[in-house]
Write an enzyme that holds these catalytic residues in place. Structure first.
Site, PDB file in Angstrom:
ATOM      1  N   SER A   3       0.843  -1.185   0.000  1.00  0.00           N
ATOM      2  CA  SER A   3       0.000   0.000   0.000  1.00  0.00           C
ATOM      3  C   SER A   3       0.883   1.241   0.000  1.00  0.00           C
ATOM      4  O   SER A   3       2.103   1.156   0.141  1.00  0.00           O
ATOM      5  CB  SER A   3      -0.925  -0.007   1.208  1.00  0.00           C
ATOM      6  OG  SER A   3      -0.158   0.210   2.362  1.00  0.00           O
ATOM      7  N   GLY A  51     -43.178 -11.430 -17.416  1.00  0.00           N
ATOM      8  CA  GLY A  51     -43.744 -10.134 -17.030  1.00  0.00           C
ATOM      9  C   GLY A  51     -43.838 -10.043 -15.514  1.00  0.00           C
ATOM     10  O   GLY A  51     -43.562 -11.020 -14.801  1.00  0.00           O
ATOM     11  N   LEU A  52     -44.205  -8.883 -15.035  1.00  0.00           N
ATOM     12  CA  LEU A  52     -44.281  -8.649 -13.592  1.00  0.00           C
ATOM     13  C   LEU A  52     -45.355  -9.535 -12.963  1.00  0.00           C
ATOM     14  O   LEU A  52     -46.261 -10.019 -13.640  1.00  0.00           O
ATOM     15  CB  LEU A  52     -44.636  -7.177 -13.326  1.00  0.00           C
ATOM     16  CG  LEU A  52     -43.579  -6.141 -13.718  1.00  0.00           C
ATOM     17  CD1 LEU A  52     -44.166  -4.743 -13.640  1.00  0.00           C
ATOM     18  CD2 LEU A  52     -42.366  -6.268 -12.815  1.00  0.00           C
ATOM     19  N   GLY A  67      -2.727  -1.876  -3.097  1.00  0.00           N
ATOM     20  CA  GLY A  67      -2.778  -2.979  -2.158  1.00  0.00           C
ATOM     21  C   GLY A  67      -4.038  -3.117  -1.346  1.00  0.00           C
ATOM     22  O   GLY A  67      -4.194  -4.063  -0.596  1.00  0.00           O
ATOM     23  N   HIS A  68      -4.964  -2.173  -1.498  1.00  0.00           N
ATOM     24  CA  HIS A  68      -6.162  -2.244  -0.660  1.00  0.00           C
ATOM     25  C   HIS A  68      -6.970  -3.481  -0.984  1.00  0.00           C
ATOM     26  O   HIS A  68      -6.953  -3.982  -2.084  1.00  0.00           O
ATOM     27  CB  HIS A  68      -7.047  -1.021  -0.871  1.00  0.00           C
ATOM     28  CG  HIS A  68      -6.268   0.217  -1.102  1.00  0.00           C
ATOM     29  ND1 HIS A  68      -5.714   0.911  -0.070  1.00  0.00           N
ATOM     30  CD2 HIS A  68      -5.933   0.856  -2.241  1.00  0.00           C
ATOM     31  CE1 HIS A  68      -5.068   1.947  -0.577  1.00  0.00           C
ATOM     32  NE2 HIS A  68      -5.181   1.932  -1.885  1.00  0.00           N
ATOM     33  N   SER A 111     -39.685 -14.639 -14.475  1.00  0.00           N
ATOM     34  CA  SER A 111     -38.360 -14.744 -15.105  1.00  0.00           C
ATOM     35  C   SER A 111     -37.760 -13.377 -15.412  1.00  0.00           C
ATOM     36  O   SER A 111     -37.680 -12.967 -16.562  1.00  0.00           O
ATOM     37  CB  SER A 111     -38.420 -15.601 -16.374  1.00  0.00           C
ATOM     38  OG  SER A 111     -39.473 -15.210 -17.218  1.00  0.00           O
ATOM     39  N   LYS A 131      11.686   0.799   4.867  1.00  0.00           N
ATOM     40  CA  LYS A 131      11.732   1.673   6.060  1.00  0.00           C
ATOM     41  C   LYS A 131      12.635   1.065   7.139  1.00  0.00           C
ATOM     42  O   LYS A 131      12.349   1.162   8.338  1.00  0.00           O
ATOM     43  CB  LYS A 131      10.323   1.915   6.615  1.00  0.00           C
ATOM     44  CG  LYS A 131       9.363   2.462   5.547  1.00  0.00           C
ATOM     45  CD  LYS A 131       8.091   3.005   6.142  1.00  0.00           C
ATOM     46  CE  LYS A 131       7.182   3.466   5.006  1.00  0.00           C
ATOM     47  NZ  LYS A 131       5.910   4.018   5.473  1.00  0.00           N
ATOM     48  N   SER A 157     -49.262  -9.254 -13.810  1.00  0.00           N
ATOM     49  CA  SER A 157     -49.388  -8.596 -15.109  1.00  0.00           C
ATOM     50  C   SER A 157     -50.454  -9.284 -15.956  1.00  0.00           C
ATOM     51  O   SER A 157     -50.925  -8.734 -16.943  1.00  0.00           O
ATOM     52  CB  SER A 157     -48.045  -8.628 -15.846  1.00  0.00           C
ATOM     53  OG  SER A 157     -47.612  -9.965 -16.013  1.00  0.00           O
ATOM     54  N   ASP A 211       2.492  -1.559 -11.432  1.00  0.00           N
ATOM     55  CA  ASP A 211       2.370  -0.960 -10.107  1.00  0.00           C
ATOM     56  C   ASP A 211       0.914  -1.128  -9.684  1.00  0.00           C
ATOM     57  O   ASP A 211       0.022  -0.553 -10.292  1.00  0.00           O
ATOM     58  CB  ASP A 211       2.754   0.523 -10.245  1.00  0.00           C
ATOM     59  CG  ASP A 211       2.628   1.264  -8.936  1.00  0.00           C
ATOM     60  OD1 ASP A 211       2.464   0.613  -7.891  1.00  0.00           O
ATOM     61  OD2 ASP A 211       2.696   2.509  -8.973  1.00  0.00           O
TER      62      ASP A 211
END
EC number: 2.7.7.4
Lengths: 301, 631
Positions: B28, B463-464, B109-110, B537, B162, B467, B106
């Site tokens: 990171s 259809g809904l 890293g999250h 569906s 570091k 319907s 590059d």
């Protein structure tokens, strides 16, 4: 493939694979030909990809009417020599409105004559894929550009909505009106391009080689007065200097550099010693920070 | 002023035989990843004066290093991320030394960017995994390592960054290296090299540090220049996925493609994996002249001695060592879009140069990228990884990913949006498909249909809820029965009492519901029966799966188009009332989407005609298509 180093061979093979993939998967592709060294390399790779056949797509040049005269000569000669279809498109509306780099400034000129001109041409011919010679190493915002860059029906580029590219498997599917810009030279650097030009003996525009040319100095840049349309400031006299160009574009927007490099070997040697990037000569990038990213969102190549 | 020209020696170096190394960096922003890449570019002189000037300006505006130049800003490209201080996508960087040229992927890293890391890793031979010396091996280190291993990376550099902040202590470094080696043992890395460094100050990045005299190994750059990642791609079995058939004239027929693995020479016997047809290589054609041999990575054009039917998507190999050919395989899958993976849904997959429809037939388990635990799952979300079985619409030639990264990898494409939805790595082919042979019956579909004096089809009402689908379908069946036609009516509610009583209403269950109904309807069509199906569906992709199950002209999609407001007003079962009150989750039209058909065979607008008229229109459509005779 004979005299190439391993890494150039690899780059060449990968670019050929990309070019063939586009020809296989798209209905109506086109190769944007901007006459520069990158376009010359891209065209050479296309010739190799389909040998002994010719590339199964035309070349398109969006002519802003302000290119160097030597570029236009070279363009027409190249198409003739290779026996390829060349479409030249000029934004006639822009010409009528008198848009020019001199009268309108670099921003408006580029937007109207290049970006809008390109959109007009792509729409006019219904191209669903367009090859471009851009490289990722040219500019920071290009580092994340995909090889296959997806554009909406309005030619928009949304950096957050690009497709992940894994392995060498490119997703080429688009809906009607949408298109893909393809960059076969994505992984090439400027040095790779010149070394390849040298190894493959690819012709390039003579403006890349040093020669005495009439230039004026403006805002620190050396501008070549290619014709009478570039007005001289009061007291300004073009001087003959030995210069060459690292990149080519509209002549009033393209800075020359002092140079003695008159051969490809000289150019490569000069570049190895260089302390500035090639885009430094382009006046359109330095308009504002992140300017390239902004132009791309609007449909600049 | 002209810069002095470099010596002839330097020039010769630049064009000498140089190899290419692709690597990725994982970590990171906090680990100093961008700073490390910036340091590599800076130290290898890839930063020019004008870029440096821009960098100094940027460092004052966005930088985090006070007065010093912030090298991370060299690589954090897009405006958006510079402002947010994060890296949001895979970026590629290029640099070269006298010995090698490098392409660096590059990657961020999250956790939410597993997708990007997989993308970067797919083309890399080596990974530089960054660790903050103060923090040691973290969960994210494990995640990065697992993804690298999954994508087939075998060389790892553990960059313990570091190191200045732990006072250059050898024991701190040793403890981290040991912890990492213990964790990484099962991941199958061929080689792990640990290097203590400070990207900010440059210690052990490109130059050896006298503050770390105890480190006997190479600097990062020395290692990257020397490491041998030459894969054995050239000595593996020959594979050429055909990309383009080159026919400039009748006398030339070339098969162009990039060799995935192995070596080929004129005279070699080759076989087309799918058809089993064989021939010999006549020439290897390039613009620079014919070649005596070509190997993995080369883009070539082959001509053969015989006229063999070969198309894009075919894979050429030597007869003695062929790829597997199957329409079913097990794979590891990384999901890359927000829209979840649903087993049973139809997707496209692209493998080498072939694109085919495919479904995930079973999701065996998810893999937790942090703990590597196996978890049960019915669907897969963005950045999740699973082991799955895949079935494709046509047989494919492939190799296990572990043997061949080119012929063992595939991407998944969403058929609605065209997005790249996932990436897969094949584990092995499944023999199931080849061991169950269909029993050919002597009385076939056509015979059964002829006896009934009709042509069978699935008439699919979508259809809904409320319907009017079922009402219309019911009346259509009454009318057909009156004319002596053989019919069957499958209805959503009824099927859920029996065949599908184990299914609920999640997206995954809805897909499975429709799949089973489709298979049942197909059996009825085989029996010669006109099969009326009345199902909400809601998803286009599932309706397409049913359409693909039967032959051309055997699927009629009837869109019963009623406005949601009309359905809510009608609401015969009181379901909308409860759904709107939040009592029923996943209710289509209220809390779950409905995708209207894009090109139905017939649309019935329920607000414009009576049920009687609408049913007649359906019967008319069957007449027009010659399924039933006119009376």
């Amino acid at each position: 493939m004979s005299g190439l180093s391993t890494h150039l061979k690899r780059l060449e093979a990968e670019s050929i694979q990309i070019i063939r993939e586009v020809a296989s998967e798209f209905r109506n592709p086109v190769m944007l030909y901007s006459i520069g060294k990158d376009s010359s390399v891209m065209l050479h790779l296309a010739m190799k990809a389909f040998y002994p056949a010719k590339p199964p797509f035309p070349l398109l040049h969006v002519d802003t009417t302000w290119k160097f005269r030597e570029m236009i000569e070279f363009r027409d000669e190249t198409a003739k020599r290779l026996g390829l279809d060349l479409i030249v498109h000029i934004n006639e509306d822009g010409v009528r409105r008198g848009v020019s780099p001199v009268a309108s400034g670099s921003n408006v000129h580029t937007q109207v004559m290049k970006t809008e001109g390109l959109r007009q041409a792509l729409d006019k011919y219904g191209f669903d894929a367009a090859f471009g010679g851009a490289r990722r190493d040219e500019e920071k915002s290009r580092a994340k550009e995909r090889v296959f860059s997806f554009r909406t029906a309005n030619h928009g580029w949304d950096p957050r909505n690009q497709r992940p590219e894994l392995w060498r498997l490119y997703n080429t599917r688009v809906k009607p009106g949408e298109s893909i810009r393809v960059f076969p030279l994505s992984n090439w650097t400027e040095l790779d391009v010149w070394q390849y030009v040298l190894a493959e003996e690819i012709p390039v525009v003579p403006l890349y080689f040093a020669k005495e040319r009439p230039v004026v100095r403006r805002d620190g840049a050396l501008i070549m007065r290619d014709d009478e349309r570039l007005p001289l400031h009061p007291g300004e006299v073009p001087e003959l200097r030995r210069v060459r160009f690292r990149t080519l574009g509209c002549y009033p927007l393209t800075g020359a550099i002092d140079s003695d490099a008159a051969s490809l070997e000289d150019i490569i040697a000069e570049m190895l010693a260089s302390t500035t990037s090639e885009r430094q000569g382009r006046l359109i990038d330095s308009d504002e920070a992140g300017s390239m990213e902004k132009k791309k969102r609007e449909g600049y190549f | 002023m002209h810069a002095p020209l470099p010596s002839a020696v330097a020039l010769a170096e630049s064009v000498a035989e140089k190899s290419l190394l692709r690597f990725l960096t994982c970590g990171s922003v906090d680990d100093g990843k961008s700073t490390l890449i910036g340091r590599l570019l800076y130290d290898t002189k890839l930063v020019f004066d004008d870029q440096l000037a821009a960098l100094e300006k940027d460092s004052r505006k966005h930088g985090t290093t006070g007065e010093a130049i912030d090298l991370a800003l060299l690589v954090d490209g897009l405006e958006a991320e510079r402002e947010q201080g994060i890296t949001i996508d895979v970026a590629y960087r290029y640099f070269a030394t006298a010995k090698r040229t490098f392409i660096v992927a590059d990657t961020p890293g999250h956790e939410q960017y597993t997708r990007n890391m997989a993308t970067g890793a797919s083309n890399a031979d080596l990974a530089v995994i960054l660790i903050d010396a103060r923090k040691g091996v973290l969960t994210q280190t494990k995640r990065h390592s697992f993804i690298c291993s999954l994508l087939g990376i075998r060389h790892v550099v553990l960059a313990v960054n570091k190191i200045d902040l732990v006072d250059y202590r050898e024991d701190a470094f040793d403890a981290i290296e040991q912890a990492y080696r213990a964790f990484a043992a099962p991941l199958g890395f061929r080689e792990i090299t640990a290097i203590p460094l400070s990207a900010r100050d440059g210690d052990n990045v490109t130059t050896r540090s006298d503050r770390l005299p105890w480190h006997k190994g190479p600097t990062l750059l020395e290692h990257l220049e020397a490491v041998d990642v030459e894969s054995d791609a050239t000595s593996k079995p020959f594979r050429l996925p055909v990309q383009w058939v080159n026919r400039p004239n009748l006398d030339f027929r070339g098969f162009a493609g990039t060799i995935s693995s192995g070596t080929v020479r004129p005279g070699d016997e080759i076989v087309v994996a799918g058809s089993g047809k064989t021939s010999r290589v006549a020439r290897i054609v390039t613009m620079d002249g014919d070649l005596a041999s070509a190997s993995a990575g080369d883009s070539v054009t082959l001509t053969l001695e015989d006229e063999v039917d070969i198309a894009r998507g075919d894979v050429l190999s030597h007869p003695a060592d062929r790829p597997e050919v199957s329409n079913q395989f097990a794979a590891r899958l990384i999901w890359m879009q927000d829209e979840r993976l649903l087993p049973g849904r139809s997707y496209l997959i692209k493998l080498a140069t072939r694109t085919v429809p495919a479904t995930v037939t079973s999701l065996k388990h998810k893999i937790d990228v942090n703990s590597l635990d196996h978890l049960a799952a019915r669907t897969l979300g963005l950045n999740e990884i699973a082991e799955v079985n895949v079935e494709t619409g046509a047989a494919l030639a492939f190799d296990p990913y572990a043997d061949n990264r080119e012929t063992g990898a595939f991407i998944v494409i969403d058929r609605e949006t065209n997005a790249t939805a996932g990436a897969g790595m094949i584990l092995h082919g499944l023999r199931r498909a080849t061991n169950i042979h269909r029993q050919a019956s002597s009385v076939d579909k056509a015979t059964r249909a002829r006896l009934k004096r009709q042509k069978p089809a699935i008439v699919w009402f979508t259809g809904l809820s409320a319907s009017g689908k079922s009402t219309i379908a019911n009346l259509v069946e009454v009318k057909l029965a009156a004319r002596g036609q053989h019919t069957m009516l499958l209805d959503g509610d009824n099927v859920r009492f029996g065949l599908n009583k184990d299914l609920g209403f999640t997206d995954a269950d809805r897909v499975e519901n429709v799949r089973r109904i489709g298979e049942v309807a197909k059996l009825f069509v085989d029996a010669g029966v006109i099969t009326l199906c009345s199902f909400i569906s809601p998803f286009e992709s599932e309706r397409r799966i049913v359409r693909d199950l039967v032959g051309d002209g055997e699927f009629l999609e009837i869109f019963v188009d009623a406005p949601l407001s009309a359905c809510i007003a009608r609401d015969p079962k009181g379901l909308y009332k409860r759904a709107l009150a939040g009592e029923i989750p996943n209710f289509t039209g209220v809390s779950s989407p409905y995708e209207p058909p894009k090109a139905p065979e017939l649309t019935l607008l329920t607000t414009e005609a009576s049920v009687e008229e609408l049913a007649d229109r359906v019967v008319e459509a069957l007449e027009q298509r010659g399924l039933i005779e006119r009376v």
